[in-house]
Design an enzyme around this catalytic site. Structure first.
Site, PDB file in Angstrom:
ATOM      1  N   SER A   1       0.812  -1.202   0.000  1.00 34.49           N
ATOM      2  CA  SER A   1       0.000   0.000   0.000  1.00 34.49           C
ATOM      3  C   SER A   1       0.859   1.272   0.000  1.00 34.49           C
ATOM      4  O   SER A   1       1.776   1.390  -0.796  1.00 34.49           O
ATOM      5  CB  SER A   1      -0.956  -0.058   1.183  1.00 34.49           C
TER       6      SER A   1
ATOM      7  N   HIS B   1      -7.902  -5.498   0.224  1.00 35.25           N
ATOM      8  CA  HIS B   1      -6.630  -4.848   0.488  1.00 35.25           C
ATOM      9  C   HIS B   1      -5.941  -5.461   1.707  1.00 35.25           C
ATOM     10  O   HIS B   1      -6.362  -5.237   2.842  1.00 35.25           O
ATOM     11  CB  HIS B   1      -6.960  -3.375   0.738  1.00 35.25           C
TER      12      HIS B   1
HETATM   13  C1  GCU Z   1      -5.522   4.724   1.666  1.00 31.57           C
HETATM   14  C2  GCU Z   1      -4.932   5.488   0.515  1.00 31.57           C
HETATM   15  C3  GCU Z   1      -4.095   4.604  -0.408  1.00 31.57           C
HETATM   16  C4  GCU Z   1      -3.109   3.803   0.405  1.00 31.57           C
HETATM   17  C5  GCU Z   1      -3.809   3.071   1.512  1.00 31.57           C
HETATM   18  C6  GCU Z   1      -2.914   2.326   2.474  1.00 31.57           C
HETATM   19  O1  GCU Z   1      -6.493   3.842   1.210  1.00 31.57           O
HETATM   20  O2  GCU Z   1      -5.991   6.090  -0.200  1.00 31.57           O
HETATM   21  O3  GCU Z   1      -3.392   5.397  -1.339  1.00 31.57           O
HETATM   22  O4  GCU Z   1      -2.383   2.939  -0.427  1.00 31.57           O
HETATM   23  O5  GCU Z   1      -4.510   4.000   2.316  1.00 31.57           O
HETATM   24  O6  GCU Z   1      -1.764   2.688   2.636  1.00 31.57           O
HETATM   25  O7  GCU Z   1      -3.404   1.397   3.108  1.00 31.57           O
END
Ligand code: GCU
Length: 437
Positions: free
Chosen positions: A265, A406
């Site tokens: 992420s 995610h």
């Molecule tokens: C949020 C953000 C993303 C990121 C994510 C994370 O969702 O919008 O850009 O990758 O956090 O780091 O879990």
């Protein structure tokens, strides 16, 4: 009032609230390379890159563009940095590993700016390659090993869809935080496969919230705050990965020529920038890094530049804000950042329900950047077809989209280890590259 509350929650909580603040754009089914996609193999003046020495020039041009327009400047290796190993246990994890913990003292002073690096080295392998990545919530969260020092830094709290942070009290970790994120860090699986694992807490570099500047390593470099190409949080995390690599180069128990930058992420965004700027990284693994990571901005869908710059205005430098709303006409794109990693092996992974990261936009980058690998005389992603769910494509550019949302799962790690076995462990770090001309 609703809007005000949203704004306040974005200010207060990094992860959880911000991802809910404004929903990502609807996923786009578009599965061809966007016609407008910038070509890393063409100079800004329009002339094609024909030779490897021309590529070196183009590489500088791209580094300059991305530094100025997106990630901001970052400092070099601090002159007075030193390392203090404060723990070395050769009988860790039931005797299978040696645990090292190191204070990376950026300004050479104890109690100054510093980062705790946790390293596990498998006892059955000599000089193993290393997988190095930052963690979200503290070193003590990645394993319940009672020997891991508990972070004393600021840690987010409150509602979080990804981890239960009820162990955090007044923004500080407690012993109850041990192992709370162990599911994403299958330490034993990684060690059994013959890899060392090194990790540090993102908050040691930058606490990742709106008021976090004073506590961030960024504030140690006020001169880099001048101008709109200011030292950003993503760059600070990338810089920290390079400093961890500086330490690993001094550790004779591991092979510092085979260090793989890994990140999930936002920390995947940072791993990408680290591997792009620091050629010492032997390979890169991007786990759902999404917008500002592996996703192509020119592919519609997923998180927008406007959302990135609104929810996390400190992640990228101020110049980047001029591109709000201009995702699909951006004069550069993330295939050009990954081009800076080529021809080193790279794994890009997505998750089907992770719409925010735009899986198709991540896949299309794996396709796009493969052109640069071919320029180097090696093949990139073996196919340009979007693979079925849970069916990895293994190549010097690898890709998979797994089922689910995610996260980082055992399935992801199993693929990363297969990739590392083939491209990092089996081969020397050196890649025989044929010049095209
Ligand atoms: C949020 C953000 C993303 C990121 C994510 C994370 O969702 O919008 O850009 O990758 O956090 O780091 O879990």
């Amino acid at each position: 009032m609703g809007r005000l509350r949203t704004a306040v929650s974005i200010l207060l909580f990094g992860t959880a609230a911000a991802c809910m603040a404004s929903p990502p754009r609807a996923p786009s089914e578009q599965m061809s390379l966007p016609a407008s996609l910038p070509n890393p193999l063409v100079f800004a003046n329009g002339s094609p890159v024909k030779t490897r020495s021309e590529w070196q020039e183009r590489r500088k041009e791209l580094l300059h563009t991305f530094t100025e327009q997106m990630y901001g400047r970052m400092p070099g290796r601090p002159a007075h940095m030193r390392f203090e190993v404060f723990d070395r246990d050769p009988h860790a994890l039931g005797g299978t590993a040696t645990r090292e913990q190191v204070e990376i003292l950026f300004d050479g002073r104890k109690g100054g700016r510093q980062m705790d690096l946790l390293v596990y080295i498998p006892n059955h392998v000599q000089h193993p390659p290393v997988i190095l990545g930052l963690n979200f919530w503290g070193n003590e969260t990645i394993n319940s090993d009672p020997g891991i020092r508990i972070s004393e830094r600021w840690i987010e709290s409150g509602r979080n869809p990804f981890v239960n942070l009820s162990c955090v009290s007044n923004h500080r970790a407690t012993a109850a935080c041990r192992g709370i994120n162990a599911g994403r860090w299958p330490v034993q699986m990684i060690l059994n496969a013959g890899y060392a694992l090194a990790t540090a807490y993102r908050g040691d570099l930058d606490p990742d919230h709106m008021g976090g500047y004073a506590e961030s390593i960024r504030s140690a470099y006020p001169q880099l705050e001048q101008g709109n190409d200011n030292f950003s949080t993503i760059a600070a995390w990338a810089w920290g990965l390079s400093r961890a690599l500086d330490y690993l180069e001094t550790d004779r128990k591991v092979d510092a020529h085979r260090v793989v930058a890994f990140g999930w992420s936002r920390l995947g965004k940072a791993a990408i920038w680290a591997a792009a700027t620091d050629p010492r990284f032997a390979a890169l693994i991007s786990n759902e890094s999404g917008a500002g990571g592996a996703k192509l901005f020119h592919h519609p869908g997923g998180e927008s530049i406007l959302h990135l710059n609104t929810a996390f205005p400190y992640w990228f430098c101020r110049t980047f804000r001029q591109y709000n709303g201009r995702d699909t006409s951006l004069p550069f794109d993330q295939n050009e950042v990954l081009a800076l990693v080529a021809p080193r092996p790279v794994y890009i992974a997505s998750a089907m329900d992770d719409h925010n990261s735009d899986p198709r936009g991540e896949f299309l980058n794996a396709v796009a950047v493969s052109a640069v690998y071919r320029f180097f005389g090696v093949s990139g992603l073996p196919t340009a077809q979007w693979p079925p769910v849970n069916q990895p494509i293994l190549g010097r550019v690898s890709y998979h989209v797994r089922s689910g949302g995610h996260s980082v799962t055992d399935f992801d790690w199993q693929q990363y280890l297969r990739f590392c076995n083939r491209y990092v462990k089996a081969k020397p770090h050196f890649v025989p590259i044929r010049a095209k001309h």
